[in-house]
Design a protein around this motif. Structure first.
Motif, PDB file in Angstrom:
ATOM      1  N   PRO A 119       0.806  -1.246  -0.075  1.00  0.00           N
ATOM      2  CA  PRO A 119      -0.087   0.003  -0.010  1.00  0.00           C
ATOM      3  C   PRO A 119       0.831   1.240   0.040  1.00  0.00           C
ATOM      4  CG  PRO A 119      -0.108  -0.940   2.228  1.00  0.00           C
ATOM      5  CD  PRO A 119       0.992  -2.056   1.310  1.00  0.00           C
ATOM      6  N   TYR A 120       0.080   2.228  -0.508  1.00  0.00           N
ATOM      7  CA  TYR A 120       0.951   3.720  -0.389  1.00  0.00           C
ATOM      8  C   TYR A 120       0.675   4.381   1.093  1.00  0.00           C
ATOM      9  CZ  TYR A 120       2.481   3.289  -4.850  1.00  0.00           C
ATOM     10  OH  TYR A 120       3.176   3.002  -6.222  1.00  0.00           O
ATOM     11  N   TYR A 121       0.784   5.833   0.982  1.00  0.00           N
ATOM     12  CA  TYR A 121       0.827   6.428   2.314  1.00  0.00           C
ATOM     13  C   TYR A 121      -0.060   7.640   2.091  1.00  0.00           C
ATOM     14  CZ  TYR A 121       3.982   8.606  -0.950  1.00  0.00           C
ATOM     15  OH  TYR A 121       4.491   9.319  -2.229  1.00  0.00           O
ATOM     16  N   GLY A 122      -0.276   8.244   3.250  1.00  0.00           N
ATOM     17  CA  GLY A 122      -1.007   9.416   3.572  1.00  0.00           C
ATOM     18  C   GLY A 122       0.012  10.547   3.664  1.00  0.00           C
ATOM     19  N   GLY A 123      -0.518  11.783   3.507  1.00  0.00           N
ATOM     20  CA  GLY A 123       0.390  12.891   3.420  1.00  0.00           C
ATOM     21  C   GLY A 123      -0.267  14.218   3.079  1.00  0.00           C
TER      22      GLY A 123
END
Length: 306
Positions: free
Chosen positions: A41-45
């Motif tokens: 999965p990817y990230y939040g930011g």
């Protein structure tokens, strides 16, 4: 408007490269990249102050579960007005998706976010960045006798073992010679074939979204590997790992130099990387990389998707 700064280019990269593999959902001043298919999965930011690149527009999330979705483009200063409630909404969405509650951002661009994330109970780790001097010559690095480096295509027979190599390299952190070698590598490679991981990676190699290179022993065993994902003439080189039994031979530096050279030859003008150990930074400095800020992320969060 003047030329974009190095920081601008790195921000643009972080805002662009996930869109080849993920959709973007907006949570006020925060953004979460949601993987479209299989893979890490990817990230939040923070939102990025750039138009959305070609492809699906971000989804504006009206609630923690995604809410009423409307298409919108990111605008305004990066990370403006982030609150604890915004962070909670992203975390709730990550829990709903069944992925790690991960965030990633540039410390110098959104310094206030660290305190908010830590106050929410998430430990923050630092990953200093380095960028390759665009004018620095980068000759091939010396290799042990018989060892060669090549960029892999989607049908390369060495692909399963190359994808397995980082699993062993990063499970045994540091630069000291370790016990994991050919037998362990073959066992992990078999698992990656069986669980479909290898087939998941092949399309990204075919499209050029991912470039994978490795140093191979004369018998075809990969000894060190790394990759990069180009986007808008910018790339981060990552995943540089050496088979623990093959360490202390300069193989990681050789793969890094080969990847950076390949990127330059294929239109990339900004090459950067993150590191976790001072010993590794010294190696990169000898190759012509210089300090370029700091990425902040959640400690022990999974490796980002791609």
């Amino acid at each position: 408007m003047g030329e974009p700064t190095l920081r601008d280019r790195i921000e643009l990269y972080y805002a662009t490269v996930p869109l080849g593999f993920a959709d973007a959902e907006e949570f006020g001043p925060l953004r979460l990249f949601v993987r479209k298919g299989e893979g890490a999965p990817y990230y939040g930011g923070p939102n990025h102050a750039y138009p959305v690149p070609a492809g699906p527009a971000p989804v504006s999330a009206g609630s923690a579960s995604g809410g009423p979705a409307t298409c919108s483009a990111s605008s305004g200063p990066v990370g403006t007005g982030i609150t604890a409630a915004d962070i909670a909404r992203v975390r709730a969405r990550q829990r709903e998706l069944g992925v790690a509650e991960s965030f990633e951002w540039l410390a110098e661009v959104t310094p206030s976010l660290r305190a908010l994330v830590e106050a929410a109970g998430l430990p923050v780790a630092e990953r200093p960045l380095m960028v390759l001097d665009p004018h620095h010559p980068l000759p091939p690095q010396p290799l042990p006798e018989g060892v060669t480096i090549r960029v892999l295509d989607a049908d390369d027979l060495g692909l399963p073992a190359v994808l397995a190599l980082p699993r062993l390299a990063f499970a045994d952190v540091g630069t000291a010679v370790g016990p994991a070698g050919r037998a362990e590598l073959a066992a992990v490679a078999e698992k990656l074939v069986a669980d479909g991981t290898v087939e998941t990676i092949r399309p990204t190699l075919l499209t050029g979204h991912k470039v994978l290179a490795a140093a191979f022993a004369p018998d075809g065993t990969p000894l060190a590997a790394g990759h990069y994902h180009p986007a808008r003439g910018i790339t981060e080189i990552g995943g540089i790992g050496t088979l623990p039994t093959a360490r202390r031979q300069g193989l990681g530096a050789a793969v890094m130099a080969a990847l950076a050279t390949h990127a330059r030859e294929h239109g990339v003008h900004t090459v950067f990387l993150a590191y976790a150990e001072a010993a590794v930074a010294r190696i990169y400095a000898r190759l012509g990389f210089r300090p370029a800020g700091t990425t902040l992320l959640i400690a022990d969060q999974p490796a980002r998707g791609q």
